[in-house]
Design a protein around this motif. Structure first.
Motif, PDB file in Angstrom:
ATOM      1  N   LEU A   1       0.831  -1.212   0.000  1.00  0.00           N
ATOM      2  CA  LEU A   1       0.000   0.000   0.000  1.00  0.00           C
ATOM      3  C   LEU A   1       0.863   1.259   0.000  1.00  0.00           C
ATOM      4  N   ARG A   2       1.918   1.271   0.803  1.00  0.00           N
ATOM      5  CA  ARG A   2       2.810   2.435   0.854  1.00  0.00           C
ATOM      6  C   ARG A   2       3.484   2.679  -0.492  1.00  0.00           C
ATOM      7  N   SER A   3       3.698   1.589  -1.256  1.00  0.00           N
ATOM      8  CA  SER A   3       4.345   1.739  -2.558  1.00  0.00           C
ATOM      9  C   SER A   3       3.366   2.231  -3.622  1.00  0.00           C
ATOM     10  N   GLY A   4       2.094   2.370  -3.255  1.00  0.00           N
ATOM     11  CA  GLY A   4       1.100   2.865  -4.197  1.00  0.00           C
ATOM     12  C   GLY A   4       0.514   1.790  -5.102  1.00  0.00           C
ATOM     13  N   LYS A   5       0.713   0.520  -4.764  1.00  0.00           N
ATOM     14  CA  LYS A   5       0.252  -0.561  -5.637  1.00  0.00           C
ATOM     15  C   LYS A   5      -1.025  -1.234  -5.164  1.00  0.00           C
ATOM     16  N   GLY A   6      -1.711  -0.638  -4.225  1.00  0.00           N
ATOM     17  CA  GLY A   6      -2.975  -1.211  -3.771  1.00  0.00           C
ATOM     18  C   GLY A   6      -4.092  -0.876  -4.746  1.00  0.00           C
ATOM     19  N   GLY A   7      -5.308  -1.170  -4.330  1.00  0.00           N
ATOM     20  CA  GLY A   7      -6.469  -0.876  -5.147  1.00  0.00           C
ATOM     21  C   GLY A   7      -7.378  -2.082  -5.245  1.00  0.00           C
ATOM     22  N   ASP A   8      -8.472  -1.908  -5.971  1.00  0.00           N
ATOM     23  CA  ASP A   8      -9.449  -2.984  -6.148  1.00  0.00           C
ATOM     24  C   ASP A   8      -9.496  -3.355  -7.625  1.00  0.00           C
ATOM     25  N   PHE A   9      -9.045  -4.560  -7.946  1.00  0.00           N
ATOM     26  CA  PHE A   9      -8.972  -5.028  -9.328  1.00  0.00           C
ATOM     27  C   PHE A   9      -9.924  -6.194  -9.584  1.00  0.00           C
ATOM     28  N   ARG A  10     -10.916  -6.363  -8.684  1.00  0.00           N
ATOM     29  CA  ARG A  10     -11.889  -7.432  -8.868  1.00  0.00           C
ATOM     30  C   ARG A  10     -12.873  -7.031  -9.970  1.00  0.00           C
TER      31      ARG A  10
END
Length: 171
Positions: A138-147
């Protein structure tokens, strides 16, 4: 069999895979099947079920430990019934762009248990996720919802069609 009862079970850490499993279960119910949806760790017996769907979140190239343990614990019963697997995990659009094959352990279980299919869905990792690795991602900016819920529902409809065919004497 006069009616199929389906178990949709899953291993999840932060709830993303649970939400996919609930979507699968609801789509199967809409197709007229009786469905129980439960965390894999809580399932002690699969004999009441005619069909089983097992899902696991992917973590560092492995299926969630609860999904792996469920498959190991119930292998003698799982091999006797129609079985499907799903994985969730890529934190990008790759799962909607192409078919992502099962990871090695899932592929091996599919072969051993004669599973009818597998699909990988995109995952979700959002603020508040547990675990140091999740926080780092998350800190690296790679989170999110890809469902992709439309794709999940379409896959579940295919499982329902095949499960009904099994019930009618194909399996």
């Amino acid at each position: 069999m006069t009616s199929s009862t389906v178990l949709v079970t899953y291993g999840t850490t932060n709830g993303s895979t649970a939400r996919i499993a609930e979507t699968v279960a609801e789509a199967l119910r809409k197709d007229g099947l009786a469905v129980d949806s439960r965390p894999a760790v809580s399932v002690t017996d699969v004999t009441p079920y005619d069909v089983v769907v097992v899902g696991g979140g992917l973590y560092a190239g492995r299926w969630h430990k609860d999904a792996r343990r469920f498959v190991r614990r119930h292998r003698r019963e799982l091999v006797k019934r129609p079985l499907w697997f799903f994985s969730s995990g890529p934190l990008d659009a790759s799962a909607t762009e192409r078919d992502i094959p099962p990871v090695r352990g899932v592929r091996r279980a599919m072969t051993e248990l004669d599973a009818r299919g597998h699909v990988t869905f995109g995952g979700a990792l959002e603020e508040g996720a547990k675990g140091w690795l999740a926080q780092r991602v998350l800190r690296s900016g790679k989170g999110g919802d890809f469902r992709d819920f439309a794709a999940i529902e379409a896959w579940a409809a295919e499982v329902a069609r095949e499960a009904r065919g099994t019930r009618e004497g194909d399996g």
